[in-house]
Design an enzyme around this catalytic site. Sequence first.
Site, mmCIF file in Angstrom:
data_model
loop_
_atom_site.group_PDB
_atom_site.id
_atom_site.type_symbol
_atom_site.label_atom_id
_atom_site.label_comp_id
_atom_site.label_asym_id
_atom_site.label_seq_id
_atom_site.Cartn_x
_atom_site.Cartn_y
_atom_site.Cartn_z
ATOM 1 N N TYR A 451 0.928 -1.168 0.098
ATOM 2 C CA TYR A 451 -0.099 0.041 0.009
ATOM 3 C C TYR A 451 0.968 1.429 -0.071
ATOM 4 O O TYR A 451 0.342 2.258 0.610
ATOM 5 C CB TYR A 451 -0.982 -0.142 1.185
ATOM 6 C CG TYR A 451 -2.062 -1.063 1.205
ATOM 7 C CD1 TYR A 451 -3.289 -0.766 0.478
ATOM 8 C CD2 TYR A 451 -1.949 -2.284 1.568
ATOM 9 C CE1 TYR A 451 -4.395 -1.622 0.161
ATOM 10 C CE2 TYR A 451 -2.843 -3.215 1.354
ATOM 11 C CZ TYR A 451 -3.973 -2.943 0.760
ATOM 12 O OH TYR A 451 -5.249 -3.773 0.526
ATOM 13 N N GLU A 487 -2.502 -7.409 -3.038
ATOM 14 C CA GLU A 487 -3.448 -6.447 -2.655
ATOM 15 C C GLU A 487 -2.791 -5.190 -2.854
ATOM 16 O O GLU A 487 -1.445 -5.094 -2.558
ATOM 17 C CB GLU A 487 -3.735 -6.628 -1.196
ATOM 18 C CG GLU A 487 -4.508 -7.514 -0.678
ATOM 19 C CD GLU A 487 -4.975 -7.530 0.726
ATOM 20 O OE1 GLU A 487 -4.806 -6.315 1.313
ATOM 21 O OE2 GLU A 487 -5.333 -8.501 1.109
#
Length: 578
Positions: A451, A487
């Site tokens: 992220y 992710e």
Amino acid sequence: MLYPQANAYRQMIDLSGFWEFRTDPDAAGDFGIGFDQGQPIAVPASWNDQLTGLRDYLGVAWYQTHFNLPWGWNDQRVFARFGSVNYLADVWLNGTHLGQHEGGHLPFDIELTTHLKEHGNRLVVRVDGELAPDRVPPGNIPPDPRSPFAGFMRNYPANAFDFFPYCGIQRPVLLYTLPPQAIEDVIVTTGIDGTTGVVRVQVERPAGTPVRVSLHGHGIAIRQTFDERDAVLTVPQAALWSPAAPNLYDLTVDLMDGDAPVDRCTLKVGIRTIEVDGDQLLLNGQPVKLTGFGRHEDFPVTGRGYVPAVIVKDYELMKWVGANSFRTTHYPYSEQMMDLADRLGFLVIDETQAVGLYFAEQGLDRRRELCHQYTRELIARDKNHPSVIMWSLANEPFNNDPKAGPFFRELYDLAKRLDPTRPVTVVNVGMISGPDEPTFEFVDVLCMNRYYGWYSEAGRIEAGVEALEAELDATHAKFGKPILVTEFGADTLPGWHAEPSEMFSEEYQAEFLTAYIELMNRKPYIAGQHVWNLCDFKTSQAVFRTAAMNFKGVFTRDRRPKLAAHRLRALWHGNADG
Ligand code: GCB
């Protein structure tokens, strides 16, 4: 463990519908014999959003239903199969306690035969949904009293994972019969030899019973009778299974008594291979690149309940944007979802419910046992799906602990023993263990949730992508294994716009995903890109979860596209009309 079937030898009915329900906040009730004045509740569905005042109720609750035996079931062996009861289930039939199962999202079967009546059977299920440190996934972990932040910014309910801890009977409850002599399990593995498909069929059944197997489809019909444990069928000019052509054959397994079958099971078979070769993931011998998502079983009112229409819709959305794969974040999905993955040609990273795992001594032995149980149960349930290309043993465990490496080595060895044919992984997050992830030494594929540009380098996509590139290259240089970025994403409030883009705007999400994807497309060792998340989903309440939602979906919770969905469609299909 075979899914129940209805055919000439086996029968099945579905107990879905309105059951009766009552809570038991002191966990002191003794309602196994039954109870009066329960409230109507839908099964399957989570209880939290159905009944007033129960949204955050995670304690004990009781379910009950009544059924009569269908005609002809009197002299049969009868079982109940629960697709998913979250979290701890106890089952009574006509006042007798018949079994218990811990852990949601995986099925269990209970034999009812000797306690059945012809009319008015009462089936009672006690469900305990509490979050606890010695459960998996864990919750209500006591805050470290030495931390200056003890108790500060805690979420409510206090789960150790980022999705709402829905509970109840969340998937169908089936009643089914088995004949006196029954097939216990069928294990299918496939290989490819030139243009020939090799299908190995292993049949678990009472010793000494011969078996007849037939494989049909794509212009072939092969039949073979055998006494051994397994048979090998060769399929000339095999129609292989892949996302581009999800070819399936029909396999029928008959248990024989002389010339007459006494039991039968059918299943779909996809002939394909999956393997790791250096830093590439190969499907049918060719490098494969995954595009797709992490997802959740999550929908208004039904919670984590099984809703066939939502499953169909989500496959439509994934196809529309050009996804060929997904990970069952962060727990096994319904068996029906897996069947459709086979039919529609999706590649699945199949993950257990081991999310939020931590290694403090308290409760660790129990958490270890549960992880082993879940791994065994998941592989037993899903081993025959061609769509399943990898087992994920856990998502983002707190692996910055010396106990983590040996813990997962053991679990990895277990998974490989149970299924030597598929790669095995543990999904890592940089914020916890980063490049020192102990499992990277032995897992087959490196799965990284990253992220940069969101939780770090906030608001700075370019700086984030630079940091990502440096880490990916270094990780590849060190391990030389395929890397999946499992992710990456940004919370986005639908309808919120900004120019220049800024965090939470639709533009920021679209630019963030584009920058990540363009980088990953330039790296031949990146075997896959999974956006977090397909849809917005409900979470616990916390200051970092506006409106108790995770807004990283590229579709809203009611499945409408954000700007980023259109952008992904252009990137993954190569053109907007793809
Ligand atoms: C993660 C977790 C996922 C969270 C996501 C997020 O790394 O695996 O469960 O929802 O980040 O949005 O923070």
